[in-house]
Design a protein around this motif. Structure first.
Motif, PDB file in Angstrom:
ATOM      1  N   UNK A   1       0.816  -1.211   0.000  1.00 38.08           N
ATOM      2  CA  UNK A   1       0.000   0.000   0.000  1.00 38.08           C
ATOM      3  C   UNK A   1       0.850   1.262   0.000  1.00 38.08           C
ATOM      4  N   UNK A   2       0.362   2.276  -0.683  1.00 35.67           N
ATOM      5  CA  UNK A   2       1.077   3.551  -0.738  1.00 35.67           C
ATOM      6  C   UNK A   2       0.865   4.328   0.563  1.00 35.67           C
ATOM      7  N   UNK A   3       1.695   5.347   0.779  1.00 37.04           N
ATOM      8  CA  UNK A   3       1.528   6.193   1.963  1.00 37.04           C
ATOM      9  C   UNK A   3       0.168   6.872   1.957  1.00 37.04           C
ATOM     10  N   UNK A   4      -0.287   7.257   0.760  1.00 32.62           N
ATOM     11  CA  UNK A   4      -1.592   7.901   0.655  1.00 32.62           C
ATOM     12  C   UNK A   4      -2.696   6.980   1.137  1.00 32.62           C
ATOM     13  N   UNK A   5      -2.648   5.699   0.730  1.00 28.41           N
ATOM     14  CA  UNK A   5      -3.683   4.757   1.153  1.00 28.41           C
ATOM     15  C   UNK A   5      -3.593   4.481   2.648  1.00 28.41           C
ATOM     16  N   UNK A   6      -2.380   4.447   3.182  1.00 25.19           N
ATOM     17  CA  UNK A   6      -2.233   4.232   4.627  1.00 25.19           C
ATOM     18  C   UNK A   6      -2.836   5.396   5.412  1.00 25.19           C
TER      19      UNK A   6
END
Length: 224
Positions: free
Chosen positions: A2-7
């Motif tokens: 998962x990307x930082x944005x999704x986290x």
């Protein structure tokens, strides 16, 4: 991975659900408190809570939980944007609902003295006596207007005249107590706005990913 944005999006989504739990817990516990027998410790809080939109708070919390549940498909469908759009609109509804509740409590603080005077006049002598004991005062405006209730705090007219009325301490307490409630409501609205911002960023990210995928397909790179 998962990307930082999704986290960040997932984290804010759970904070959003936690705000719903906070709102539900406060509303249900407050309704339970209103059913308790009045005492010196709870009389002032219960009178103020009786003027708050607690049932609407429960409904608002349910909307928040429904919005959270409808956001879960967006987490497990990495390219889907329909569920995200639905979540965004529902978050706007939840934020508007919560803002309305906060404003209704805030408006109460603008007319505290007049409202509390009417509230005091409607209460039975027992409730007035409990308020006198809590704030160490006698009568509302003063000991004679309206007449004080004789109790362990106001033993006589002389004692009552020396203590003064309850309007000042009761109003101060009410403003402080209601300030905490509407500030918490506005804080939840702030969380809603952050969630909405996260939804918008994830939508933008997925739209760009979809555009790049179409470009790759046109260039014959879809399998790479």
């Amino acid at each position: 991975m998962p990307t930082k944005l999704m986290m960040i999006f997932v984290g804010m989504d759970f904070v959003f659900a936690g705000c719903g739990g906070l709102l539900l817990g406060f509303s249900l516990m407050s309704e339970q408190r209103l059913r308790d027998s009045p005492t010196v410790n709870n009389v002032a809080e219960n009178l103020l809570l009786g003027k708050c939109p607690l049932t609407a708070g429960v409904v608002n919390a349910i909307f928040i939980f429904v919005t959270f549940l409808l956001s879960l498909p967006a987490l497990f469908l990495p390219m889907n944007r329909g569920w995200l759009r639905a979540q965004g609109w529902l978050v706007v509804i939840c934020a508007t609902f919560t803002l309305g509740l906060g404003l209704s409590v805030w408006i109460e603080t603008l007319q505290t003295r007049s409202d509390l005077g009417s509230l005091w006049a409607k209460e039975a002598p027992l409730m007035q006596s409990l308020l006198q004991q809590k704030f160490n005062c006698c009568g509302y405006f003063n000991s004679t207007s309206p007449p004080f209730v004789m109790d362990s705090t106001c033993l006589s007219s002389l004692v009552a005249a020396q203590k003064g009325g309850c309007i000042a301490p009761f109003s101060t307490f009410a403003n402080t107590y209601l300030d905490q409630i509407f500030t918490a409501a506005f804080g939840i609205v702030g969380v809603d706005m952050l969630v909405l911002l996260c939804v918008a960023m994830v939508l933008q990210y997925r739209q760009e990913q979809e555009r790049y995928r179409h470009i790759d397909e046109k260039l014959g790179l879809g399998g790479m």
